[in-house]
Design an enzyme around this catalytic site. Structure first.
Site, PDB file in Angstrom:
ATOM      1  N   HIS A  22      -9.483   1.371   4.944  1.00 54.64           N
ATOM      2  CA  HIS A  22      -8.208   1.550   5.648  1.00 54.64           C
ATOM      3  C   HIS A  22      -8.406   2.491   6.839  1.00 54.64           C
ATOM      4  O   HIS A  22      -9.209   3.424   6.769  1.00 54.64           O
ATOM      5  CB  HIS A  22      -7.153   2.113   4.684  1.00 54.64           C
ATOM      6  CG  HIS A  22      -5.781   2.081   5.265  1.00 54.64           C
ATOM      7  ND1 HIS A  22      -5.331   3.044   6.137  1.00 54.64           N
ATOM      8  CD2 HIS A  22      -4.773   1.183   5.130  1.00 54.64           C
ATOM      9  CE1 HIS A  22      -4.093   2.733   6.508  1.00 54.64           C
ATOM     10  NE2 HIS A  22      -3.734   1.611   5.914  1.00 54.64           N
ATOM     11  N   SER A  51       3.401  -2.014  10.402  1.00 50.25           N
ATOM     12  CA  SER A  51       4.853  -2.101  10.603  1.00 50.25           C
ATOM     13  C   SER A  51       5.405  -3.503  10.331  1.00 50.25           C
ATOM     14  O   SER A  51       6.328  -3.954  11.010  1.00 50.25           O
ATOM     15  CB  SER A  51       5.242  -1.631  12.009  1.00 50.25           C
ATOM     16  OG  SER A  51       4.876  -0.276  12.174  1.00 50.25           O
ATOM     17  N   GLU A  62      -5.415  -4.829  10.737  1.00 50.40           N
ATOM     18  CA  GLU A  62      -4.356  -3.844  10.965  1.00 50.40           C
ATOM     19  C   GLU A  62      -4.618  -3.102  12.278  1.00 50.40           C
ATOM     20  O   GLU A  62      -5.435  -2.161  12.307  1.00 50.40           O
ATOM     21  CB  GLU A  62      -4.321  -2.822   9.828  1.00 50.40           C
ATOM     22  CG  GLU A  62      -4.129  -3.424   8.460  1.00 50.40           C
ATOM     23  CD  GLU A  62      -3.613  -2.379   7.471  1.00 50.40           C
ATOM     24  OE1 GLU A  62      -2.463  -2.502   7.048  1.00 50.40           O
ATOM     25  OE2 GLU A  62      -4.348  -1.436   7.175  1.00 50.40           O
ATOM     26  N   GLY A  94       2.866  -1.021   4.275  1.00 47.70           N
ATOM     27  CA  GLY A  94       2.986   0.391   3.943  1.00 47.70           C
ATOM     28  C   GLY A  94       4.445   0.766   3.713  1.00 47.70           C
ATOM     29  O   GLY A  94       4.999   0.555   2.636  1.00 47.70           O
ATOM     30  N   GLY A  95       5.072   1.308   4.735  1.00 50.04           N
ATOM     31  CA  GLY A  95       6.436   1.843   4.611  1.00 50.04           C
ATOM     32  C   GLY A  95       7.418   0.893   3.945  1.00 50.04           C
ATOM     33  O   GLY A  95       8.197   1.291   3.061  1.00 50.04           O
ATOM     34  N   ASN A 142       0.871  -1.173   0.000  1.00 53.68           N
ATOM     35  CA  ASN A 142       0.000   0.000   0.000  1.00 53.68           C
ATOM     36  C   ASN A 142       0.911   1.227   0.000  1.00 53.68           C
ATOM     37  O   ASN A 142       1.481   1.577   1.024  1.00 53.68           O
ATOM     38  CB  ASN A 142      -0.886  -0.047   1.253  1.00 53.68           C
ATOM     39  CG  ASN A 142      -1.715   1.213   1.421  1.00 53.68           C
ATOM     40  OD1 ASN A 142      -1.817   2.032   0.516  1.00 53.68           O
ATOM     41  ND2 ASN A 142      -2.315   1.359   2.597  1.00 53.68           N
TER      42      ASN A 142
END
Ligand code: PGA
Length: 255
Positions: free
Chosen positions: A95, A213, A167, A234-235, A9
Site C-alpha cells: 500500500h 476516494s 491506486e 478506504g474511507g 481497507n
C-alpha cells in the site's frame, strides 16, 4: 472472465469492539451479494474476532500487511502463518502508505507476495503514482517498475492467484478521484504490462481494482470501465451502507 473484487481497507481505524460491529453490519448488508467477491481488512488486532463474525458468510477476511519471514526477531510484525491460522483470505501488500511511511520497496513487496502465496492466500498488490510522478510524465515508468518488481520470479500460475490494486497516490484519502477515463487508461496500461509478462490469457484473468476516494457516487462509473475489476476502499468502507453502495453496482457488471 474476471471476478469483481471489492475490499474495504479499514487502515488504523476501529477498536476491536467497533470492528466486530462493523463486520456484522457488512455481513448483514452483503448477504444477497453473489457476483462480487467482498472482503474487509480490519487491523491485525481485530482479525481473530472479525473472523468469527465472518464465518459462514459470503464476506472474506483480508489483512493489511504481512512480514515475509516465518518468525523471529521482527518486533511489531506479523507472519503469514499467523494470518493463515486465523483464516485470512487476502493480504494487502505494498500500500502507498506502507511505501511512503514504512520503507516498503518493490523488493519487499515481491517477498511478501511469494510468502502469502506459499500459504494459499491471495495478495492484493498495490501500485500507483504520486502526483509529481504523473505531472512529470512518469506514470508509465512508475507502474512498469512496480509491476515488474512485484511479479519478479512469479510463474503464470502464481500470477493468476493475485489481485492488483491501482491506486493513484494523489487520490487516496483526498476526495479527488481519478476520472473514469484516467483510471481506465492506467488500468489498460497495467494489463498490457501483465500481457508482456504472461501473455493475454493470463492478463485478461487478473482482477485489477481501482483505489482512491472511490465512493457510492462514483463507483458505477468506474466499475463500468473495461479494465476496472473492483475497488480497494478506504474511507467509504468504514460504514456498511456506503461500502455496500460501492459493492452493489458491481453485482450486475460482467468482465
Ligand atoms: P480511500 O483509500 O478510499 O480513503 O481513498 C483507499 C486506499 O488507501 O486503499
Amino acid at each position: 472472465m474476471r471476478k469483481i473484487v471489492i475490499a474495504g481497507n479499514w487502515k488504523m481505524n476501529k477498536t476491536v469492539a467497533e470492528s466486530v460491529k462493523l463486520a456484522a453490519d457488512v455481513v448483514a448488508a452483503a448477504k444477497d451479494i453473489k457476483n462480487v467477491v467482498v472482503a474487509i481488512a480490519p487491523t491485525y488486532l481485530a482479525l481473530a474476532k472479525v473472523a468469527e463474525v465472518l464465518k459462514g458468510s459470503n464476506v472474506k477476511l483480508a489483512a493489511q500487511d504481512v512480514h515475509w519471514e516465518n518468525q523471529g526477531a521482527f518486533t511489531g510484525k506479523v507472519s503469514a502463518d499467523m494470518l493463515k491460522e486465523i483464516g485470512v483470505d487476502f493480504v494487502i501488500i505494498g500500500h502507498s502508505e506502507q511505501r511512503t511511511h514504512f520503507g516498503e520497496t518493490d523488493e519487499t513487496v515481491n517477498k511478501k507476495v511469494k510468502k502469502v502465496q506459499s500459504l494459499d492466500m491471495t495478495p492484493i498488490i498495490c501500485i500507483g503514482e504520486t502526483l509529481a510522478e504523473r505531472k512529470g510524465g512518469r506514470l508509465e515508468a512508475v507502474l512498469t517498475t512496480q509491476v515488474n518488481g512485484a511479479y519478479a520470479g512469479l510463474s503464470a500460475d502464481e500470477a493468476l492467484r493475485t489481485v492488483i490494486a491501482y491506486e493513484p497516490v494523489w487520490a487516496i484519502g483526498t476526495g479527488v478521484t481519478a476520472s473514469d477515463d484516467e483510471a481506465q487508461q492506467a488500468h489498460a496500461f497495467v494489463r498490457s504490462l501483465l500481457t508482456k509478462l504472461y501473455g493475454d490469457n493470463v492478463a485478461q484473468s487478473i482482477s485489477i481494482q481501482y483505489g482512491g476516494s472511490m465512493k457510492p457516487e462514483n463507483a458505477a462509473g468506474l466499475l463500468a470501465q473495461r479494465d476496472i475489476d473492483g475497488g480497494l476502499i478506504g474511507g467509504a468502507a468504514l460504514k456498511a451502507d456506503s461500502f455496500l453502495g460501492i459493492v452493489t453496482p458491481g453485482e450486475s457488471i460482467k468482465k
